[in-house]
Write a protein that holds these residues in place. Structure first.
Motif, short mmCIF file in Angstrom:
data_model
loop_
_atom_site.label_atom_id
_atom_site.label_comp_id
_atom_site.label_asym_id
_atom_site.label_seq_id
_atom_site.Cartn_x
_atom_site.Cartn_y
_atom_site.Cartn_z
N GLY A 100 0.78 -1.23 0.00
CA GLY A 100 0.00 0.00 0.00
C GLY A 100 0.81 1.28 0.00
O GLY A 100 0.25 2.37 -0.07
N GLY A 101 2.12 1.16 0.09
CA GLY A 101 2.95 2.35 0.08
C GLY A 101 2.98 2.99 -1.30
O GLY A 101 2.43 2.46 -2.27
N GLY A 102 3.66 4.13 -1.37
CA GLY A 102 3.76 4.81 -2.65
C GLY A 102 4.29 6.21 -2.48
O GLY A 102 4.79 6.58 -1.42
N PHE A 103 4.15 6.99 -3.56
CA PHE A 103 4.60 8.36 -3.59
C PHE A 103 3.36 9.25 -3.47
O PHE A 103 2.40 9.09 -4.22
CB PHE A 103 5.33 8.64 -4.90
N TRP A 129 2.78 -1.07 14.04
CA TRP A 129 3.42 -0.51 12.85
C TRP A 129 4.66 0.24 13.34
O TRP A 129 4.61 0.99 14.32
CB TRP A 129 2.51 0.46 12.12
N VAL A 130 5.77 0.00 12.65
CA VAL A 130 7.00 0.72 12.91
C VAL A 130 7.51 1.24 11.57
O VAL A 130 7.07 0.78 10.51
CB VAL A 130 8.07 -0.17 13.59
N ARG A 131 8.43 2.18 11.61
CA ARG A 131 8.96 2.72 10.36
C ARG A 131 10.44 3.04 10.51
O ARG A 131 10.94 3.20 11.62
CB ARG A 131 8.19 3.97 9.93
N GLN A 132 11.12 3.10 9.38
CA GLN A 132 12.53 3.44 9.35
C GLN A 132 12.77 4.45 8.24
O GLN A 132 12.62 4.11 7.05
CB GLN A 132 13.40 2.20 9.15
N THR A 170 8.17 10.13 5.44
CA THR A 170 8.87 9.30 4.46
C THR A 170 9.70 8.24 5.18
O THR A 170 10.54 8.56 6.03
CB THR A 170 9.77 10.16 3.58
N ALA A 171 9.44 6.98 4.86
CA ALA A 171 10.10 5.87 5.54
C ALA A 171 9.64 4.56 4.91
O ALA A 171 8.69 4.53 4.13
CB ALA A 171 9.76 5.86 7.02
N VAL A 226 7.02 4.45 1.80
CA VAL A 226 6.16 5.63 1.71
C VAL A 226 7.06 6.84 1.49
O VAL A 226 7.99 7.08 2.27
CB VAL A 226 5.33 5.81 3.00
N THR A 227 6.78 7.57 0.43
CA THR A 227 7.55 8.77 0.11
C THR A 227 6.59 9.94 -0.01
O THR A 227 5.65 9.91 -0.80
CB THR A 227 8.34 8.61 -1.19
N VAL A 228 6.84 10.96 0.80
CA VAL A 228 6.00 12.16 0.80
C VAL A 228 6.86 13.33 0.34
O VAL A 228 7.81 13.72 1.01
CB VAL A 228 5.42 12.44 2.20
N SER A 229 6.51 13.86 -0.80
CA SER A 229 7.33 14.92 -1.39
C SER A 229 6.51 15.70 -2.40
O SER A 229 5.62 15.16 -3.05
CB SER A 229 8.56 14.32 -2.07
#
Length: 113
Positions: free
Chosen positions: A8-11, A36-39, A90-91, A109-112
């Motif tokens: 489900g991730g994406g830009f 849920w964890v993120r890096q 973003t992670a 997941v990339t938020v830009s």
């Protein structure tokens, strides 16, 4: 064999939304607290949220009010609804069982803008 498969991730642009899913197999999903964890790039693992077997939830301050964790025990699936996304979200996002390290590949997941 325990398997956790994130998707489900994406830009997405700042302010956008994404819904992550984690398909679980190989264990009794309903009896485990799930996280849920993120890096983020160049950083360590950061806990994001958990949901208990009873549906109690908790969130890191950085995502509180923007993210919602949920689970569907009938489908052995964990979700993370992410709204009002920020570049600092973003992670790579992972789902984990309580007390366990990430074992899947995660979802980027990339938020830009």
């Amino acid at each position: 064999q325990v398997q956790l498969v994130e998707s489900g991730g994406g830009f997405v642009q700042p302010g956008g939304s994404l819904r992550l899913s984690c398909a679980a197999s190989g264990f009794t999903f309903s009896v485990y607290l799930m996280n849920w964890v993120r890096q983020a790039p160049g950083k360590g693992l950061e806990w994001v949220s958990y949901i208990s077997t009873d549906g109690d939830t908790n969130y890191a301050d950085s995502v509180k009010g923007r993210f919602t964790i949920s689970r569907d025990n009938a489908k052995n699936t964990l979700y993370l609804q992410m709204n009002s996304l920020k570049p600092e979200d973003t992670a790579v996002y992972y789902c984990t069982r309580a007390g366990q390290s990430p074992s899947g590949q995660g979802t980027q997941v990339t938020v830009s803008s």
